[in-house]
Scaffold this active site. Structure first.
Site, PDB file in Angstrom:
ATOM      1  N   ASP A 228      15.373 -34.745 -19.989  1.00  0.00           N
ATOM      2  CA  ASP A 228      13.919 -34.914 -19.951  1.00  0.00           C
ATOM      3  C   ASP A 228      13.255 -33.598 -20.332  1.00  0.00           C
ATOM      4  O   ASP A 228      13.923 -32.558 -20.465  1.00  0.00           O
ATOM      5  CB  ASP A 228      13.441 -35.398 -18.575  1.00  0.00           C
ATOM      6  CG  ASP A 228      12.298 -36.404 -18.698  1.00  0.00           C
ATOM      7  OD1 ASP A 228      11.381 -36.159 -19.509  1.00  0.00           O
ATOM      8  OD2 ASP A 228      12.323 -37.440 -17.994  1.00  0.00           O
ATOM      9  N   ASP A 248      14.090 -32.593 -25.782  1.00  0.00           N
ATOM     10  CA  ASP A 248      13.223 -33.627 -26.348  1.00  0.00           C
ATOM     11  C   ASP A 248      14.091 -34.697 -26.985  1.00  0.00           C
ATOM     12  O   ASP A 248      14.846 -34.414 -27.931  1.00  0.00           O
ATOM     13  CB  ASP A 248      12.295 -32.997 -27.389  1.00  0.00           C
ATOM     14  CG  ASP A 248      11.268 -33.983 -27.944  1.00  0.00           C
ATOM     15  OD1 ASP A 248      11.427 -35.205 -27.731  1.00  0.00           O
ATOM     16  OD2 ASP A 248      10.320 -33.525 -28.600  1.00  0.00           O
ATOM     17  N   MET A 249      13.998 -35.929 -26.499  1.00  0.00           N
ATOM     18  CA  MET A 249      14.841 -37.013 -27.011  1.00  0.00           C
ATOM     19  C   MET A 249      14.593 -37.297 -28.482  1.00  0.00           C
ATOM     20  O   MET A 249      15.437 -37.890 -29.156  1.00  0.00           O
ATOM     21  CB  MET A 249      14.606 -38.290 -26.201  1.00  0.00           C
ATOM     22  CG  MET A 249      13.206 -38.852 -26.303  1.00  0.00           C
ATOM     23  SD  MET A 249      12.996 -40.303 -25.230  1.00  0.00           S
ATOM     24  CE  MET A 249      11.225 -40.612 -25.449  1.00  0.00           C
ATOM     25  N   LYS A 262      15.992 -46.450 -19.804  1.00  0.00           N
ATOM     26  CA  LYS A 262      15.373 -47.338 -18.821  1.00  0.00           C
ATOM     27  C   LYS A 262      13.858 -47.282 -18.929  1.00  0.00           C
ATOM     28  O   LYS A 262      13.223 -46.283 -18.619  1.00  0.00           O
ATOM     29  CB  LYS A 262      15.797 -46.959 -17.401  1.00  0.00           C
ATOM     30  CG  LYS A 262      15.204 -47.849 -16.318  1.00  0.00           C
ATOM     31  CD  LYS A 262      15.447 -47.293 -14.930  1.00  0.00           C
ATOM     32  CE  LYS A 262      14.631 -46.048 -14.658  1.00  0.00           C
ATOM     33  NZ  LYS A 262      13.170 -46.351 -14.604  1.00  0.00           N
ATOM     34  N   HIS A 266       9.355 -49.138 -24.484  1.00  0.00           N
ATOM     35  CA  HIS A 266       8.094 -49.890 -24.535  1.00  0.00           C
ATOM     36  C   HIS A 266       6.871 -48.971 -24.566  1.00  0.00           C
ATOM     37  O   HIS A 266       5.757 -49.444 -24.781  1.00  0.00           O
ATOM     38  CB  HIS A 266       8.007 -50.897 -23.377  1.00  0.00           C
ATOM     39  CG  HIS A 266       7.727 -50.305 -22.038  1.00  0.00           C
ATOM     40  ND1 HIS A 266       7.236 -51.039 -20.989  1.00  0.00           N
ATOM     41  CD2 HIS A 266       7.877 -49.044 -21.539  1.00  0.00           C
ATOM     42  CE1 HIS A 266       7.086 -50.279 -19.924  1.00  0.00           C
ATOM     43  NE2 HIS A 266       7.478 -49.067 -20.235  1.00  0.00           N
TER      44      HIS A 266
END
Length: 360
Positions: A228, A248-249, A262, A266
């Site tokens: 995260d 940073d993803m 998870k 969205h």
């Protein structure tokens, strides 16, 4: 052809019910703020109106109105009302009981066999900022600007508001943590096969590690890493076979047997989702065997009208907050292919949400 009077009157009642539907949300909000579910629980799971009046923090001037709030909550199925039909309508002879829904509002988590109450999530959904965002929808549809309804209502994005408003930030963080605690218990119980035979997992945007700790507790052989942003994991330390990685993803995701997303995708548009999933694909192809991506998110569509309605309302909320969306299976299939994935399986086993296994 003229409609029958009964049909017209039913239509009028339905329109009235929908136009005043926001009062259902506010009644639920009031129940949480007053601690009505906790009060009934302390009374052994059943309480009369005098019982509630004796224990709830109501000033004398507001006590005469509690029966009307309880009437709405019972009619909406939040509580069960016994002997509700009383001639004078004051509710004094009515006894209220907890049901499955209202047990999720009780702070004593032992009652649910779960690690979390959902009260924080109710309070988050009914903050002035969130409700104000919904009130901007009509104006937003008529405008040609790029601002989301949330920005139109609050002047800033949800993340900026959270960074600058301590009260909103506290409600937001507690809601996210409560949802993770609640979902972690269900995922470990209902989706245990997903974690069998693996040794490592990265929980992407995993916050303070609630989900990761639940996984390592149930499956001690699995080493979990939480990825995260630095300010999110600040103060979190490695424990219980869980380590924290600042990053940073969008740029990089550490390699592992399983990558967990998870309730992440969205929040993002399709292009950003493809970028995130591409990073996931790179992360699961570094080892000697190809891994999988585990997605916990909504797949819109259900034979249950209640679940479908919840999914569609969440879709409206994502649109209002981020210009993002909940996705139908064909939407998921499209971004999976664009990110280089060929195969996936959907398990609709978490009510509103589903578990998706994604692999090359």
């Amino acid at each position: 052809m003229a409609m029958a009077s009964a049909e017209l009157l039913q239509a009028e009642a339905d329109l009235m019910r929908h136009s005043l539907g926001y009062l259902k949300s506010m009644a639920l909000h009031s129940a949480v703020k007053l601690g009505i579910a906790d009060a009934i629980h302390r009374c052994g799971g059943s309480a009369s109106l005098p019982d509630l009046l004796a224990t709830l923090p109501l000033p004398p001037s507001k006590q005469p109105y509690l029966a009307r709030l309880m009437n709405v909550l019972a009619t909406e199925g939040i509580f069960v009302a016994e002997d509700a039909a009383v001639a004078d309508g004051d509710g004094a002879a009515c006894v209220y009981h907890l049901n499955t829904m209202s047990r999720l509002l009780v702070s004593d988590t032992d009652i649910n066999g779960s690690a979390s109450t959902q009260s924080s999530c109710i309070l988050m959904a009914t903050t002035p900022q969130m409700v104000g965002s919904a009130l901007q929808l009509g104006k937003w549809f008529q405008s040609d600007g790029e601002a989301t309804p949330f920005v139109m209502a609050n002047g800033r994005s949800p993340y900026v508001v959270a960074a600058q408003d301590a009260e909103f930030n506290s409600v937001f963080n507690e809601a996210m943590a409560a949802d993770s605690r609640y979902l972690a218990d269900l995922v470990v119980r209902e989706c245990s096969d997903v974690f069998k035979g693996i040794t490592s997992l990265v929980d992407v945007a995993g916050g303070t590690g609630t989900m990761a700790r639940a996984i390592t507790k149930a499956f001690p052989h699995v080493k979990c890493s939480v990825l995260d942003l630095p300010h999110v994991i600040e103060g979190s330390s490695a424990q219980d076979n869980v380590e924290f990685i600042a990053g940073d993803m969008m740029e990089f995701i550490p390699s592992a047997d399983r990558i967990l997303l998870k309730y992440v995708l969205h929040n993002w548009n399709d292009a950003d989702c493809v970028k995130i999933l591409t990073r996931c694909r790179e992360a699961i192809t570094h080892g000697t065997k190809e891994g999988k991506v585990i997605i916990i998110d909504e797949v819109v569509g259900s034979p249950s009208q209640d679940i479908l309605e919840a999914q569609l309302l969440m879709d409206m909320q994502m649109m209002s907050l981020f210009m993002a969306k909940e996705r139908y299976e064909q939407d998921w299939n499209k971004i999976f292919k664009e990110a280089g994935f060929i195969n996936y399986k959907i398990y609709p086993i978490l009510g509103v949400r589903s578990v998706i296994e994604l692999y090359i």
